[in-house]
Scaffold this motif. Structure first.
Motif, PDB file in Angstrom:
ATOM      1  N   HIS A  33      48.916  30.107  -8.659  1.00 30.66           N
ATOM      2  CA  HIS A  33      48.958  28.759  -8.887  1.00 30.66           C
ATOM      3  C   HIS A  33      47.498  28.401  -9.670  1.00 30.66           C
ATOM      4  N   ASP A  56      44.693  25.380  -8.650  1.00 31.98           N
ATOM      5  CA  ASP A  56      44.337  24.247  -7.756  1.00 31.98           C
ATOM      6  C   ASP A  56      44.868  22.755  -8.038  1.00 31.98           C
ATOM      7  N   HIS A  61      45.362  31.771 -10.155  1.00 34.35           N
ATOM      8  CA  HIS A  61      44.814  32.666  -9.315  1.00 34.35           C
ATOM      9  C   HIS A  61      45.997  32.873  -8.111  1.00 34.35           C
TER      10      HIS A  61
HETATM   11 FE   LIG Z   1      43.634  28.332  -5.058  1.00 35.38          FE
END
Ligand SMILES: [Fe+2]
Length: 305
Positions: free
Chosen positions: A133, A135, A276
């Motif tokens: 994903h 953030d 990440h």
């Molecule tokens: Fe994250």
């Protein structure tokens, strides 16, 4: 005003993320791959004190961020000091913190296993794996997360590894596979995160937007993505389904551009919100894994300043 003058920077000839501009893309692509760090060790910069970098340390971190949108610092500073990420961030022009509702009062989240109640309902605050994903994919455009810091105070007893991939490389590999994949994921209604509700009603409204977008002012590429399969609605068309599958293949593959790191105390990730994930982990009895996370609306300034 002539039409050409009304064009934003993202649309002007020269932006490599413009699908109509093959030449600019080819030039950017060659330069990007030539400079991309070949291994995790190329991303790591040893620093004495992240709160007050030397000019050389700052330049070394900025160099990695310029090449890969991320850098990893390794320091001997292991105190649980929440001022550290904030002071480090300031040295790269990161000042506008995102105060999400799970962050502590100072806007910096203490990511650790929280038990069953409250934060423990949310996967970052468990010891479970988190899929690929970026953030804040559920944030509205005016709270776009452009940069973040993950600072390790305590490592897990086992696990807790992060895989990292520059989102510009994901774009590159997807465009190489098929430019139609990129076109599909640039649609403004490609991905919807449904509203989150609780007993009191809607806590966060539904958020619809593209996966890849180009900032009209700066020409910078932004990516909004989650590989989770629940609480996400992809646009119901074949082009988007094919593109999502193409992206999943890239993230599941053994790309040499994906680097993996298990942060140790005193280490951290400084990045322009790259892709990440996190592997599952187990805590030892004495010191649970603790990561300070700071998210910013600003992008990392890589000038040598
Ligand atoms: Fe994250």
């Amino acid at each position: 005003m002539p039409v050409a003058l009304q064009r934003t920077r993202a649309e002007r000839p020269g932006n490599p993320f413009d699908l109509r501009n093959e030449r600019a893309y080819r030039e950017w692509r060659a330069a990007k791959l030539a400079r991309y760090p070949a291994s995790l060790s190329d991303l790591v910069v040893r620093v004495r004190d992240p709160r007050a970098l030397t000019r050389e340390e700052r330049q070394a971190l900025a160099d990695r961020c310029g090449r890969a949108n991320m850098a990893i610092y390794a320091s001997p500073y292991t105190a649980p000091d929440k001022e550290l990420p904030r002071l480090l961030a300031c040295q790269f022009g990161l000042t506008r913190l995102d105060h999400n509702w799970l962050a502590d009062d100072d806007g910096i989240s203490s990511v650790t296993v929280a038990g069953e109640a409250g934060r423990g309902d949310y996967i970052p605050y468990t010891n479970r794996a988190i899929r690929w994903h970026t953030d804040g994919y559920y944030n509205p455009p005016d709270r776009r997360i452009r940069a973040m810091i993950l600072h390790c105070v305590n490592e897990a007893a086992t696990g807790g590894e992060n895989a990292l991939l520059d989102h510009e490389i994901a774009y590159l590999q997807l465009r190489d596979a098929d430019p139609e994949f990129v076109a599909a994921l640039m649609q403004p209604d490609a991905m919807t995160i449904p509203a989150r509700t609780d007993d009191a009603g809607v806590v966060r409204a539904a958020e619809t937007g593209p996966v890849f977008s180009v900032d009209p002012d700066s020409g910078v590429l932004h990516m909004r993505y989650t590989a989770r399969t629940r609480s996400i609605e992809w646009k119901d068309d074949k082009a988007v389904r094919d593109a999502v599958a193409g992206l999943e293949r890239i993230l599941a593959g053994a790309s040499p551009c994906i680097h993996r790191v298990t942060l140790q105390p005193g280490m951290g990730l400084l990045c322009n919100n790259v892709l990440h994930d996190r592997s599952a982990f187990t805590d030892g009895p004495a010191r649970p894994r603790l990561i300070f996370r700071a998210r910013y609306y600003d992008r990392i300034q890589v000038d040598t300043g």
